[in-house]
Write a protein that holds these residues in place. Sequence first.
Motif, short mmCIF file in Angstrom:
data_model
loop_
_atom_site.label_atom_id
_atom_site.label_comp_id
_atom_site.label_asym_id
_atom_site.label_seq_id
_atom_site.Cartn_x
_atom_site.Cartn_y
_atom_site.Cartn_z
N ILE A 242 3.27 -6.61 -2.01
CA ILE A 242 3.27 -6.61 -0.62
C ILE A 242 2.74 -5.12 -0.12
O ILE A 242 2.29 -4.93 1.23
CB ILE A 242 4.69 -6.65 0.01
N LEU A 243 3.01 -4.23 -0.93
CA LEU A 243 2.47 -2.60 -0.65
C LEU A 243 1.31 -2.34 -1.47
O LEU A 243 1.18 -1.22 -1.64
CB LEU A 243 3.86 -1.81 -0.90
N ASN A 244 0.63 -3.28 -2.20
CA ASN A 244 -0.50 -2.69 -3.13
C ASN A 244 -1.82 -2.42 -2.40
O ASN A 244 -1.54 -2.31 -1.03
CB ASN A 244 -0.66 -3.85 -4.39
N ARG A 245 -2.76 -1.78 -2.95
CA ARG A 245 -3.63 -1.18 -2.05
C ARG A 245 -4.26 -2.24 -1.35
O ARG A 245 -4.78 -1.78 -0.18
CB ARG A 245 -4.84 -0.77 -3.29
N ARG A 246 -4.71 -3.63 -1.61
CA ARG A 246 -5.28 -4.55 -0.68
C ARG A 246 -4.28 -4.95 0.22
O ARG A 246 -4.70 -5.26 1.32
CB ARG A 246 -5.60 -5.92 -1.62
N MET A 247 -3.01 -4.88 0.27
CA MET A 247 -2.11 -5.43 1.20
C MET A 247 -1.42 -4.50 1.89
O MET A 247 -0.51 -4.66 3.06
CB MET A 247 -0.83 -6.49 0.51
N ALA A 248 -1.33 -2.98 1.44
CA ALA A 248 -0.72 -2.05 2.47
C ALA A 248 -0.88 -2.03 3.62
O ALA A 248 0.00 -1.98 4.56
CB ALA A 248 -0.86 -0.80 1.47
#
Length: 446
Positions: A242-248
């Motif tokens: 949910i908070l990774n580089r792609r989704m942040a």
Amino acid sequence: MLIQDRIDRSKMSGFQIAVVAICLVINVIDGFDVLVMSFAASGVADEWALSESEVGLLLSSGLVGMALGSAFLAPLADRVGRRRLTLVCLALCTFGMVLSSLSTGPVDLGFSRLLTGLGIGGTVASLPVIITEFTPKRLRGTMIALYATGLPVGGILGGAAAQLLVSEYGWRAPFIVGGVLTFVLVVTVAVLMPESLDYLLHRRPKDSLAKVNRLLDRMHMARLTALPTPQSKEQRGTTRDILNRRMAIRSALLWIAYFIVMAGFYFAASWTPRLLEQSGFSAQQGMSGGVLLNLGGLVGTLLLGVLALKVAGRTLTALAFVGAGLSFLAMNLTLDSLTAALVSAVAIGMFINASGAGLNSIAPGLYPAPVRATGVGWAMAFGRIGALTAPILAGVLLDSSWSPRSLFGLLVVPMIAAAIVVLVVTVPTQERTPVTEAAGVRSPAG
């Protein structure tokens, strides 16, 4: 073929319609439970001689609970099951409503409203996810919009109950009614509500295959011969996704949109009756304004549901936010006229509820299924910060000599900004994590 693909290609069965109906009824009662406080506010303030800031704190106490419920209870749905969590949260709501009716002071009432909000916050994040799982894609926006009508319908019932009961029995009576209705709903959900398909497929509790096949039977679809091959950790997704580089960035923008829509909705729903009264209208006219605001919300969400059959959800949601901004501006400009103010209240209800319904239809699709309830729950939890601060801030500003007119004007620019955020957050990407089925699954014709 993926189970979701089967659902997308099939007509809705009576069972699937019943699932949506149960979620709708839950939202109606939740709407009653959370919005009834705005209609009881004047009676509470008079009985305990409260300032506007203290009234604002009471109006926000339930919203604090909703924020905590969305942040800490809703994610448990991905672990323990959405049906089980819904039952626990509805029981909390029942307890909170009964305690509210027994309150002897503002501290007691604030704590009771906190408990009620905790249950509501834990429930509402899971329900759009359940609807998403049981609804064909072509009808999903419409079903989510239909579900979203529950909140304004609950507000209409709360306003009607307040007008009928408060004058006769005092402000505690609507809370008693809400407690009884919520308890009836606990029993109904225990008997009729199914478990989430995605939960059964991903978490695999005991007898998952049999439970999945019973659900497929009820949807008139072919059974599975085996559960799908377990996905790798990478395919399943984790909470960190949910908070990774792609989704942040996408998650942060979604949170901002929820913050704005909930701040606008709960400011309007909580304060409109009292602000109309402070603008020179009678208490009864103020309550009528609150009821009309919720009636507008019902119309707005139904209209969104119809338009969603033809128009993209992202477009409708962005336009709804623009309409909300213009409606707050209209209230700012026309608050000296009762007729114009009531019309503006209807418009605010229409567009702010349509905005929220649009976000609820968009949000589940932004996250992989195994963390969907968590992703939506976190977004709603951040939105609850706006929900709980807006009523408090309104009370503080009123005590600082702000006028009701200026409070409505304060929300115009944020609504327009939220429309832009929606268009950005819904830009299509390649990121999607489907639920695959086992090779031994029989075909739908099978």
